[in-house]
Design a protein around this motif. Sequence first.
Motif, PDB file in Angstrom:
ATOM      1  N   ARG A 210      45.238  45.090  43.110  1.00  0.00           N
ATOM      2  CA  ARG A 210      45.097  45.149  44.580  1.00  0.00           C
ATOM      3  C   ARG A 210      44.375  43.912  45.085  1.00  0.00           C
ATOM      4  N   ARG A 211      43.310  43.523  44.323  1.00  0.00           N
ATOM      5  CA  ARG A 211      42.514  42.356  44.749  1.00  0.00           C
ATOM      6  C   ARG A 211      43.355  41.079  44.723  1.00  0.00           C
ATOM      7  N   SER A 212      44.101  40.869  43.636  1.00  0.00           N
ATOM      8  CA  SER A 212      44.854  39.607  43.546  1.00  0.00           C
ATOM      9  C   SER A 212      46.003  39.589  44.558  1.00  0.00           C
TER      10      SER A 212
ATOM     11  N   ASP B 281      32.952  32.130  39.296  1.00  0.00           N
ATOM     12  CA  ASP B 281      31.548  32.405  39.618  1.00  0.00           C
ATOM     13  C   ASP B 281      31.455  32.511  41.142  1.00  0.00           C
ATOM     14  N   ALA B 282      32.273  33.369  41.718  1.00  0.00           N
ATOM     15  CA  ALA B 282      32.398  33.585  43.172  1.00  0.00           C
ATOM     16  C   ALA B 282      33.072  32.398  43.858  1.00  0.00           C
ATOM     17  N   GLY B 283      33.636  32.665  45.033  1.00  0.00           N
ATOM     18  CA  GLY B 283      34.321  31.612  45.793  1.00  0.00           C
ATOM     19  C   GLY B 283      35.652  31.201  45.187  1.00  0.00           C
ATOM     20  N   THR B 284      36.271  32.104  44.424  1.00  0.00           N
ATOM     21  CA  THR B 284      37.513  31.697  43.740  1.00  0.00           C
ATOM     22  C   THR B 284      38.672  31.528  44.725  1.00  0.00           C
ATOM     23  N   ARG B 285      38.729  32.402  45.773  1.00  0.00           N
ATOM     24  CA  ARG B 285      39.856  32.264  46.707  1.00  0.00           C
ATOM     25  C   ARG B 285      39.747  30.933  47.448  1.00  0.00           C
ATOM     26  N   THR B 286      38.499  30.505  47.733  1.00  0.00           N
ATOM     27  CA  THR B 286      38.318  29.271  48.504  1.00  0.00           C
ATOM     28  C   THR B 286      38.636  28.055  47.633  1.00  0.00           C
TER      29      THR B 286
ATOM     30  N   GLU C  46      24.340  35.359  43.898  1.00  0.00           N
ATOM     31  CA  GLU C  46      23.966  35.469  45.318  1.00  0.00           C
ATOM     32  C   GLU C  46      24.810  36.532  46.027  1.00  0.00           C
ATOM     33  N   GLU C  47      26.089  36.612  45.665  1.00  0.00           N
ATOM     34  CA  GLU C  47      26.951  37.644  46.269  1.00  0.00           C
ATOM     35  C   GLU C  47      26.443  39.051  45.947  1.00  0.00           C
ATOM     36  N   ASP C  48      25.790  39.179  44.778  1.00  0.00           N
ATOM     37  CA  ASP C  48      25.318  40.502  44.338  1.00  0.00           C
ATOM     38  C   ASP C  48      23.899  40.820  44.813  1.00  0.00           C
TER      39      ASP C  48
END
Length: 241
Positions: free
Chosen positions: A87-89, A124-129, A170-172
Amino acid sequence: MTTKQLKRSDGRKANELRKMTAKVGVVPNADGSAMFSFGDTVAIAAVYGPRQLHPQHLQNPSTGILRCVYDLLSFSVYDRKRPGPSRRSNEISKVTGWALEPAVDLDAFPNTVIDVQIYILQADAGTRTAGINAASMALAHAGIPMRDLVCSVALGKIDKDLIADLTKEEEDFKEGEGATDFAIAKLATCDEFSLLQMDGKIQPEKVKEITKMAEETCKEIYEVQKKALKDVVESDMEEKK
Ligand code: UDP
């Protein structure tokens, strides 16, 4: 992490991005390709097309179609990710297409599809960007006519402090107001945002500050993208000599 005096665990200033690297032409078989990283988040994008869309009933005689696929590779995250779509991807594939479409002249290629495949090598977060930044360069490298490059970054808030380019840690963040994550994409040279996605809560008055931070950080990203594209053109010219 205390919020009285903002101290990020990697020592960055609030508005400071992680170290960015970009390289164009990393997948020889693709029509265009690029790698983009924010610190330990590494994305690779490959573009194929424009080519005739099959099955034919999906073709649009007035425009081409941008078909984006995003996924995390199994080894990109600490807990192995099960291969295949989720669902996320699926959601990220869709919003990536929305973020890129305003920059691409799809009307020039009726009945065709341009495939954009984005894979995350390390997350490590920010993968879509990071994926959108890589894809934007890969489209330019493939010679697709574009109005602009697309620059993307995750901005946000830990407790009350606004910060740029959040890490997973930081996201967590859970203390105080917790963490808010704002994924944005912007056309590099005009005042047009093509993606705004928020996870968390934010006071309306802080949105103006976030927009300013988005404009400033996107300028830095644009410079990195432009340099990587210039480097590949120069090295191609060198090879032809
Ligand atoms: N993540 C993970 N496993 C997953 C999905 C995500 O470990 O199956 C991590 C990964 O580091 C990712 C982060 O959670 O970068 C944040 O994911 P999110 O869905 O917020 O998207 P992103 O910030 O990567 O665009």
